[in-house]
Motif scaffolding. Sequence first.
Motif, short mmCIF file in Angstrom:
data_model
loop_
_atom_site.label_atom_id
_atom_site.label_comp_id
_atom_site.label_asym_id
_atom_site.label_seq_id
_atom_site.Cartn_x
_atom_site.Cartn_y
_atom_site.Cartn_z
N LYS A 1 0.83 -1.20 0.00
CA LYS A 1 0.00 0.00 0.00
C LYS A 1 0.87 1.25 0.00
CE LYS A 1 -3.86 0.38 2.34
NZ LYS A 1 -4.79 0.40 3.49
N ALA A 2 1.93 1.27 0.79
CA ALA A 2 2.81 2.44 0.85
C ALA A 2 3.43 2.72 -0.52
CB ALA A 2 3.91 2.23 1.89
N ALA A 3 3.91 1.68 -1.17
CA ALA A 3 4.59 1.86 -2.45
C ALA A 3 3.67 2.46 -3.51
CB ALA A 3 5.13 0.51 -2.94
N ARG A 4 2.38 2.26 -3.35
CA ARG A 4 1.42 2.73 -4.35
C ARG A 4 0.60 3.93 -3.89
NH1 ARG A 4 0.33 -2.16 -7.68
NH2 ARG A 4 1.74 -3.73 -6.86
N CYS A 5 0.91 4.47 -2.70
CA CYS A 5 0.09 5.56 -2.15
C CYS A 5 0.66 6.92 -2.54
CB CYS A 5 0.00 5.45 -0.63
SG CYS A 5 -1.05 6.73 0.10
N ILE A 6 -0.21 7.80 -2.95
CA ILE A 6 0.18 9.16 -3.36
C ILE A 6 0.77 9.95 -2.19
CG2 ILE A 6 -2.07 10.24 -2.91
CD1 ILE A 6 -1.74 11.72 -5.55
N PHE A 7 0.45 9.58 -0.97
CA PHE A 7 0.92 10.32 0.21
C PHE A 7 2.26 9.82 0.76
CE2 PHE A 7 -3.80 10.74 0.45
CZ PHE A 7 -3.85 12.11 0.19
N PHE A 8 2.80 8.76 0.20
CA PHE A 8 4.08 8.25 0.68
C PHE A 8 5.21 9.01 0.02
CE2 PHE A 8 7.58 4.99 0.29
CZ PHE A 8 7.97 5.08 1.61
N ASP A 9 6.06 9.64 0.84
CA ASP A 9 7.21 10.40 0.35
C ASP A 9 8.42 9.48 0.37
OD1 ASP A 9 9.42 11.99 -0.03
OD2 ASP A 9 8.76 13.59 1.32
N PRO B 1 5.41 -0.09 8.05
CA PRO B 1 4.40 -0.35 7.01
C PRO B 1 3.07 -0.80 7.59
CG PRO B 1 6.10 -2.05 7.00
CD PRO B 1 6.58 -0.97 7.92
N GLU B 2 3.07 -1.23 8.83
CA GLU B 2 1.81 -1.65 9.46
C GLU B 2 0.81 -0.50 9.51
OE1 GLU B 2 4.67 -1.28 11.05
OE2 GLU B 2 4.41 -0.49 13.07
N VAL B 3 1.32 0.74 9.56
CA VAL B 3 0.42 1.91 9.59
C VAL B 3 -0.40 1.95 8.30
CG1 VAL B 3 0.33 4.44 9.61
CG2 VAL B 3 1.94 3.23 11.10
N CYS B 4 0.23 1.70 7.17
CA CYS B 4 -0.47 1.71 5.88
C CYS B 4 -1.47 0.56 5.77
CB CYS B 4 0.53 1.64 4.74
SG CYS B 4 1.62 3.06 4.65
N ARG C 1 -4.51 6.46 -1.12
CA ARG C 1 -4.93 6.88 -2.47
C ARG C 1 -3.90 6.44 -3.47
NH1 ARG C 1 -6.50 12.94 -2.85
NH2 ARG C 1 -6.13 12.44 -5.00
N SER C 2 -4.36 5.90 -4.55
CA SER C 2 -3.46 5.35 -5.56
C SER C 2 -2.67 6.43 -6.29
CB SER C 2 -4.28 4.55 -6.59
OG SER C 2 -3.43 4.14 -7.65
N ARG C 3 -1.39 6.15 -6.55
CA ARG C 3 -0.56 7.02 -7.39
C ARG C 3 -1.05 6.99 -8.84
NH1 ARG C 3 4.29 8.70 -5.34
NH2 ARG C 3 4.94 7.69 -3.43
N GLU C 4 -1.74 5.93 -9.17
CA GLU C 4 -2.14 5.72 -10.56
C GLU C 4 -3.48 6.38 -10.90
OE1 GLU C 4 -1.82 1.50 -10.57
OE2 GLU C 4 0.26 1.66 -9.94
#
Length: 96
Positions: A39-47, A82-85, A92-95
Motif C-alpha cells: 500500500k505504501a509503495a502505491r500511495c500518493i501520500f508516501f514520500d 508499514p503496518e500503519v499503511c 490513495r493510488s498514485r495511478e
Amino acid sequence: MIKIVRSKELSKNREGSMEEYIRDLATVISNIMIIGKEKAARCIFFDRVTGTCTLLKFDVDIPTLHTIQINNEWRPRIDKHPEVCAVCPFWRSREG
Ligand code: SF4
C-alpha cells in the motif's frame, strides 16, 4: 525470508500448541507488513525521499513510532512502520 501461510493452514492450527499459536500470530503480523509495504509503495501520500507519510501528522512525538519532525509536526516513518499503511483508510493510488 517471509513464509506466507494460507488462512486454511491457520485454522488447522487453532487446536494446537502455544508454539503454533505464536507462529500463527507471527504469520498474521508478516501478512500485515507485506500488505502495508504494498500500500505504501502505491500511495500518493508516501514520500519516498523521507520515508514518511505526508498526510498523517502528529502534534507530539509518538514514542512507539519512528518519526521525523517537519514544520513543528511529527510525521511517521512509513518505511519503518508499514503496518500503519495496512490499516490506513486514507490510502490513495498514485495511478489515479
Ligand atoms: S496508506 Fe495511509 S499511512 Fe500509508 S502513506 Fe498512504 S495515507 Fe499515509
